[in-house]
Design an enzyme around this catalytic site. Sequence first.
Site, short mmCIF file in Angstrom:
data_model
loop_
_atom_site.label_atom_id
_atom_site.label_comp_id
_atom_site.label_asym_id
_atom_site.label_seq_id
_atom_site.Cartn_x
_atom_site.Cartn_y
_atom_site.Cartn_z
CG HIS A 122 -2.02 -1.06 1.08
ND1 HIS A 122 -3.27 -0.81 0.57
CD2 HIS A 122 -2.00 -2.39 1.40
CE1 HIS A 122 -3.98 -1.93 0.58
NE2 HIS A 122 -3.23 -2.90 1.07
CE1 TYR A 175 0.70 -4.44 7.85
CE2 TYR A 175 -0.52 -2.67 8.89
CZ TYR A 175 -0.45 -3.68 7.95
OH TYR A 175 -1.52 -3.93 7.13
#
Length: 310
Positions: free
Chosen positions: A33, A299
């Site tokens: 993303h 992440y």
Amino acid sequence: MEGTDDYKPELAREAVNVIENVAGTHPGYRRVHARGYVYEGVFTPNGKASPLTVASHLQDEAVPVIIRFSNSSPIPSHPDAISPVKGMAVKFHLPNGKVSDLITVTIPLFFAKTPQAFVDIAGFFQSAKEGFPNLKELAKILWKYPESKASLQMLKEMRSPASFSTCQYYSIHAFYFINKEGRRQAIKYEWVPDAGLSMLEKREVAEHSPEYLEEEMEKRLKEGPVGFKLNIQIGGENDPTDDPTTAWSEDKQVITIGHLMISKKLEVCKDTLLFDPINIPEGIECSEDRILHFRHSAYAVSYERRINNQ
């Protein structure tokens, strides 16, 4: 859970390394993303979640939010129309000064059930051309990980959206709502657009600019706020809470628990903005889903490299 191999930092680093091997390294960008656009708005709960959870942003008080819409591609230069899966990450600013994140995408199922499966399947995307995987390689993946079939079939059939505001977004993972009596209820989230669903035909893709989704949102917001309903799906006895590759029963109960209004684009240091899928408040708990917990670790690795401009 934390004692298993799923949650060892080495596996999270391996996952990020695999993504970099597939897509290249793009310093300062997220590993997936990569390109996104940030907006601000207000979320107003309607109180219907109150019997299920004590979470402060789901009671009766409106809270400010930050929203990031994004392409799923790990390559920031990919045109908006190339990567069909889109993301919608929402950061709720809670009444107590803390924040809570809700990360959703436009596909309801994930392609991997375990972190190791994610690492293995990510290698399959080395065959990606212009953001789409070479589906001729599917046989090898499906033989080893048959649970990935449903998600990959959905990916094959997906079309690019006409707007970020005309997509339905899904949490993929299950969570537990905890009420004041301590009762736990499994749920999944979904954002439903006020504008309805609208996708591009294949012939229309070439007619759009590389960043048409940002341009479309700019025009749309000049006409007024963009809205989404927040729904929860109520998990039943046979709906799995630990497997993001399996759909819940079709007759599941759905409750609308609030409404989001997006008002304008937000000029912030968007590349250092962090959304964490397990950043949740009192009244909500993570499910047993191993991918959900693993995303937190992966992440963190991605974020560290991003802020260090690696």
